[in-house]
Design a protein around this motif. Structure first.
Motif, short mmCIF file in Angstrom:
data_model
loop_
_atom_site.label_atom_id
_atom_site.label_comp_id
_atom_site.label_asym_id
_atom_site.label_seq_id
_atom_site.Cartn_x
_atom_site.Cartn_y
_atom_site.Cartn_z
N SER A 25 0.81 -1.21 -0.22
CA SER A 25 -0.11 0.07 -0.07
C SER A 25 0.77 1.40 -0.14
O SER A 25 0.39 2.22 -0.56
CB SER A 25 -1.09 0.05 1.37
OG SER A 25 -0.27 0.00 2.46
N ALA A 51 -6.49 -6.49 -2.11
CA ALA A 51 -7.04 -6.21 -0.45
C ALA A 51 -5.85 -5.43 0.18
O ALA A 51 -6.19 -4.81 1.39
CB ALA A 51 -7.34 -7.51 0.08
N ASP A 54 -6.87 -1.83 0.84
CA ASP A 54 -8.26 -1.57 1.62
C ASP A 54 -8.08 -0.79 2.59
O ASP A 54 -8.00 -1.60 3.56
CB ASP A 54 -8.86 -2.97 1.74
CG ASP A 54 -10.22 -2.81 2.17
OD1 ASP A 54 -10.75 -1.88 1.99
OD2 ASP A 54 -10.55 -3.83 2.90
N TYR A 59 -10.22 5.36 -0.46
CA TYR A 59 -11.35 5.51 -0.92
C TYR A 59 -11.60 7.03 -0.98
O TYR A 59 -12.44 7.75 -1.94
CB TYR A 59 -12.53 4.88 -0.21
CG TYR A 59 -12.39 3.43 -0.38
CD1 TYR A 59 -12.94 2.65 -1.30
CD2 TYR A 59 -11.61 2.55 0.58
CE1 TYR A 59 -12.80 1.41 -1.35
CE2 TYR A 59 -11.44 1.21 0.51
CZ TYR A 59 -11.88 0.75 -0.46
OH TYR A 59 -11.85 -0.84 -0.50
N ILE A 71 -11.58 -2.18 -5.27
CA ILE A 71 -10.40 -2.57 -4.46
C ILE A 71 -11.09 -3.71 -3.69
O ILE A 71 -12.19 -3.66 -3.11
CB ILE A 71 -9.83 -1.45 -3.34
CG1 ILE A 71 -9.60 -0.16 -4.10
CG2 ILE A 71 -8.89 -2.07 -2.46
CD1 ILE A 71 -9.32 1.05 -3.24
N ASP A 72 -10.37 -4.87 -3.61
CA ASP A 72 -11.19 -5.92 -3.18
C ASP A 72 -10.85 -5.78 -1.38
O ASP A 72 -10.04 -5.36 -0.90
CB ASP A 72 -10.11 -7.18 -3.43
CG ASP A 72 -10.86 -8.56 -3.01
OD1 ASP A 72 -12.33 -8.40 -2.79
OD2 ASP A 72 -10.30 -9.77 -2.88
N LEU A 73 -11.91 -6.29 -0.70
CA LEU A 73 -12.01 -6.22 0.72
C LEU A 73 -11.14 -6.88 1.55
O LEU A 73 -10.86 -7.88 1.14
CB LEU A 73 -13.61 -6.28 1.22
CG LEU A 73 -14.73 -5.10 1.06
CD1 LEU A 73 -16.13 -5.42 1.54
CD2 LEU A 73 -14.16 -3.76 1.89
N ASN A 74 -10.42 -6.30 2.56
CA ASN A 74 -9.85 -7.23 3.52
C ASN A 74 -10.57 -8.01 4.09
O ASN A 74 -11.47 -7.47 4.70
CB ASN A 74 -8.76 -6.26 4.13
CG ASN A 74 -7.75 -7.11 4.97
OD1 ASN A 74 -8.07 -8.12 5.64
ND2 ASN A 74 -6.81 -6.62 5.00
N ARG A 152 -15.93 2.98 1.80
CA ARG A 152 -15.06 1.88 1.82
C ARG A 152 -15.82 0.69 1.55
O ARG A 152 -15.69 -0.48 0.50
CB ARG A 152 -14.33 1.53 3.09
CG ARG A 152 -13.51 0.13 3.10
CD ARG A 152 -12.85 0.10 4.21
NE ARG A 152 -12.26 -1.38 4.32
CZ ARG A 152 -12.76 -2.36 5.04
NH1 ARG A 152 -14.01 -2.04 5.75
NH2 ARG A 152 -12.40 -3.73 5.17
N ARG A 159 -20.21 -4.34 -5.10
CA ARG A 159 -19.28 -5.32 -4.99
C ARG A 159 -19.84 -6.78 -5.54
O ARG A 159 -19.52 -7.63 -5.98
CB ARG A 159 -18.35 -5.62 -3.81
CG ARG A 159 -17.22 -4.43 -3.61
CD ARG A 159 -16.35 -4.90 -2.42
NE ARG A 159 -15.27 -4.08 -2.24
CZ ARG A 159 -15.37 -2.95 -1.66
NH1 ARG A 159 -16.42 -2.59 -1.03
NH2 ARG A 159 -14.17 -2.26 -1.53
#
Length: 230
Positions: A25, A51, A54, A59, A71-74, A152, A159
């Protein structure tokens, strides 16, 4: 490595070497803002990230910059988050009703920055088949989730939509581009100790990727079969 995921040849845009100890990140931030400075004419409208990126500040920034984040969620966040007293939010940003059922996506309102969800058991003809309905309307209980409440979790497109999944699937272009650099052009065969030498080797490889794209126009295997059959 920033890659044009909408290009037919998975073309690289901007590389930056970082220490292995730096989190992905943080490395992205260094790369992204340096690219914006060097390639100021680029107009970025979407970003596809895994992720590791995330985090709420991402955001908020993308929203201010008018960039749509995919963005894939953590998995550590977004589970059973209370929302509007009698609802919770699932790990993919979809509201869960009091009976524990995932609500159905029922449209988006980009102008109002909100997404609409509807009771999964409601029928406009027969009403709600739930044993404990939370609304008397045949249309069923609806919930509008606003992006300002949690940018977020709440995205446009959501999603759980096919549009979001189709866009996010393009992120694999980064893996294909990395494969071209590391395996096809033997990036890691260099035995350099100097960062400058690594950059020289890497930029030569990136130029070769672009030259390949100019010299060898993309043609899908399906199109070739159709032409042969015709």
């Amino acid at each position: 490595m920033l890659v044009a995921s909408d290009s037919e040849s998975d073309l690289p845009i901007f590389p930056l070497l970082n220490p292995a100890s730096m989190h992905d990140s943080h490395g992205f931030l260094h790369n992204f803002f340096r690219m914006k400075h060097v390639l100021s004419e680029f107009n970025i409208t979407k970003v596809l990230l895994d992720a590791a990126h995330d985090a709420m500040p991402y955001y908020k920034y993308f929203r201010r910059a008018h960039i749509t984040p995919f963005i894939d969620l953590n998995g550590k966040g977004g589970v059973k988050l209370p929302y509007k007293d009698d609802f919770t939010i699932g790990k993919d940003g979809v509201p869960i009703c009091k009976e524990g059922r995932r609500m159905n996506h029922d449209g988006s309102e980009p102008s109002k920055h909100r997404v609409k969800f509807r009771c999964p058991l409601a029928s406009r003809k027969y009403g709600c088949s739930c044993e404990h309905p939370c609304s008397d309307s045949k249309y069923g209980r609806t919930v509008h989730v606003a992006m300002k409440d949690n940018p977020r979790l709440f995205n446009i497109p959501p999603r759980d939509s096919d549009e979001w999944k189709q866009e996010y699937n393009a992120r694999t272009s980064a893996e294909r581009s990395n494969k071209r650099e590391k395996i096809d052009f033997k990036l890691e065969d260099g035995r350099h100790r100097s960062t400058k030498m690594w950059y020289c080797r890497l930029y030569h490889i990136l130029m070769l990727q672009h030259l390949d794209a100019w010299d060898m126009p993309f043609e899908s295997a399906l199109r070739k079969l159709i032409l042969q059959a015709a």
